[in-house]
Design a protein around this motif. Sequence first.
Motif, PDB file in Angstrom:
ATOM      1  N   LEU A  52       0.838  -1.201   0.000  1.00 39.78           N
ATOM      2  CA  LEU A  52       0.000   0.000   0.000  1.00 39.78           C
ATOM      3  C   LEU A  52       0.874   1.252   0.000  1.00 39.78           C
ATOM      4  N   LYS A  54       1.640   4.772   0.975  1.00 39.83           N
ATOM      5  CA  LYS A  54       1.163   5.544   2.130  1.00 39.83           C
ATOM      6  C   LYS A  54       1.401   7.029   2.012  1.00 39.83           C
ATOM      7  N   TYR A  64       5.226   0.930   3.651  1.00 45.17           N
ATOM      8  CA  TYR A  64       5.747   0.381   4.909  1.00 45.17           C
ATOM      9  C   TYR A  64       5.751  -1.130   4.881  1.00 45.17           C
ATOM     10  N   TYR A 111       3.665   7.078  11.498  1.00 44.43           N
ATOM     11  CA  TYR A 111       2.777   6.195  10.733  1.00 44.43           C
ATOM     12  C   TYR A 111       2.458   4.931  11.540  1.00 44.43           C
ATOM     13  N   ARG A 115      -1.494   3.283  13.215  1.00 41.47           N
ATOM     14  CA  ARG A 115      -2.143   2.007  12.874  1.00 41.47           C
ATOM     15  C   ARG A 115      -2.931   1.480  14.068  1.00 41.47           C
ATOM     16  N   SER A 119      -2.947  -4.154  14.455  1.00 42.33           N
ATOM     17  CA  SER A 119      -1.969  -4.155  13.350  1.00 42.33           C
ATOM     18  C   SER A 119      -0.558  -3.925  13.883  1.00 42.33           C
ATOM     19  N   GLN A 128       7.781 -11.675   8.924  1.00 43.54           N
ATOM     20  CA  GLN A 128       7.281 -11.666   7.543  1.00 43.54           C
ATOM     21  C   GLN A 128       8.237 -12.382   6.593  1.00 43.54           C
ATOM     22  N   TRP A 159      10.753  -2.814  11.307  1.00 42.69           N
ATOM     23  CA  TRP A 159       9.533  -2.448  10.557  1.00 42.69           C
ATOM     24  C   TRP A 159       9.565  -0.951  10.275  1.00 42.69           C
TER      25      TRP A 159
HETATM   26  C1  PXP Z   1       1.630  -7.196   6.225  1.00 40.30           C
HETATM   27  C2  PXP Z   1       1.184  -5.797   5.906  1.00 40.30           C
HETATM   28  N1  PXP Z   1       1.881  -4.771   6.403  1.00 40.30           N
HETATM   29  C3  PXP Z   1       1.509  -3.515   6.158  1.00 40.30           C
HETATM   30  C4  PXP Z   1       0.409  -3.226   5.390  1.00 40.30           C
HETATM   31  C5  PXP Z   1       0.129  -1.764   5.142  1.00 40.30           C
HETATM   32  O1  PXP Z   1      -1.110  -1.383   5.495  1.00 40.30           O
HETATM   33  P1  PXP Z   1      -1.521  -0.799   6.909  1.00 40.30           P
HETATM   34  O2  PXP Z   1      -0.366  -0.054   7.500  1.00 40.30           O
HETATM   35  O3  PXP Z   1      -2.675   0.063   6.532  1.00 40.30           O
HETATM   36  O4  PXP Z   1      -1.881  -1.969   7.763  1.00 40.30           O
HETATM   37  C6  PXP Z   1      -0.355  -4.275   4.858  1.00 40.30           C
HETATM   38  C7  PXP Z   1      -1.559  -3.999   4.012  1.00 40.30           C
HETATM   39  O5  PXP Z   1      -2.243  -5.126   3.602  1.00 40.30           O
HETATM   40  C8  PXP Z   1       0.054  -5.589   5.128  1.00 40.30           C
HETATM   41  O6  PXP Z   1      -0.624  -6.650   4.623  1.00 40.30           O
END
Ligand code: PXP
Length: 201
Positions: A52, A54, A64, A111, A115, A119, A128, A159
């Motif tokens: 995404l 940002k 990010y 940022y 969230r 998240s 990841q 991150w």
């Molecule tokens: C693993 C992961 N990190 C970050 C994001 C970024 O989006 P957000 O910060 O809005 O969660 C996403 C969006 O699908 C994601 O899947």
Amino acid sequence: MSDRSGKFAGDDPFEIARAWLAEAEETEINDPNAMALATVDQSGLPNVRMVLLKSIGADSFVFYTNYESAKGAEIAASGKAALVLHWKSLRRQIRVRGTVTREDGPEADAYFASRSLKSRLGAWASKQSQPLGSRADLMAEVARVTAAKGPNPPRPAYWGGFRIAPVEIEFWADGAFRLHDRFVWRRETHENAWEITRLSP
Ligand code: PXP
Ligand SMILES: Cc1cc2nc3c(=O)[nH]c(=O)nc-3n(C[C@H](O)[C@H](O)[C@H](O)COP(=O)(O)O)c2cc1C
């Protein structure tokens, strides 16, 4: 002489990109800021995945992620990436190629803090791109970090953002009978002025 006008008007490609994204926010059913991010691995094999977008800065596109992911390792090794945004509702795309630096300062902290708590905890819990035994293992790690990190977890050091500074940006808009409009902004280095060229469809 350029015959650029309408949706292609203006000389600042970042302003045009912001305007197109704002239009897409009105017309896309979800994730108008979704973009495909391409990198290459150490053998030169391309890799691509959605992320995404940002922010669009004065001279860059920011997303990010986890720096220890596959994309993080590929960017660390090459220092380069490409991205494409495509909006089906507008029938337009933007392509970007450039060099990449980390955005891991106050902007990344802000940022991350914006969230949702879940998240933020997810970022702590997920290694990841590493193998994962089961969904239950992941949820156990989420429970562990939820207890350990409290209600206001800081941004993990692994991150943060990546800032893509383009040397090339192409704007594409659908035309009748595949006679699309394409304009590319190119510069040899970030210090050079942009050269703007219309390309054949
Ligand atoms: C693993 C992961 N990190 C970050 C994001 C970024 O989006 P957000 O910060 O809005 O969660 C996403 C969006 O699908 C994601 O899947
Ligand atoms: C619409 C969409 C948006 C996504 N956004 C992000 C993102 O902003 N950051 C991220 O790390 N992963 C995001 N993902 C997950 C990535 O596509 C990918 O699965 C993950 O980052 C691991 O990629 P890698 O192994 O190549 O590093 C998104 C997936 C989709 C489908």
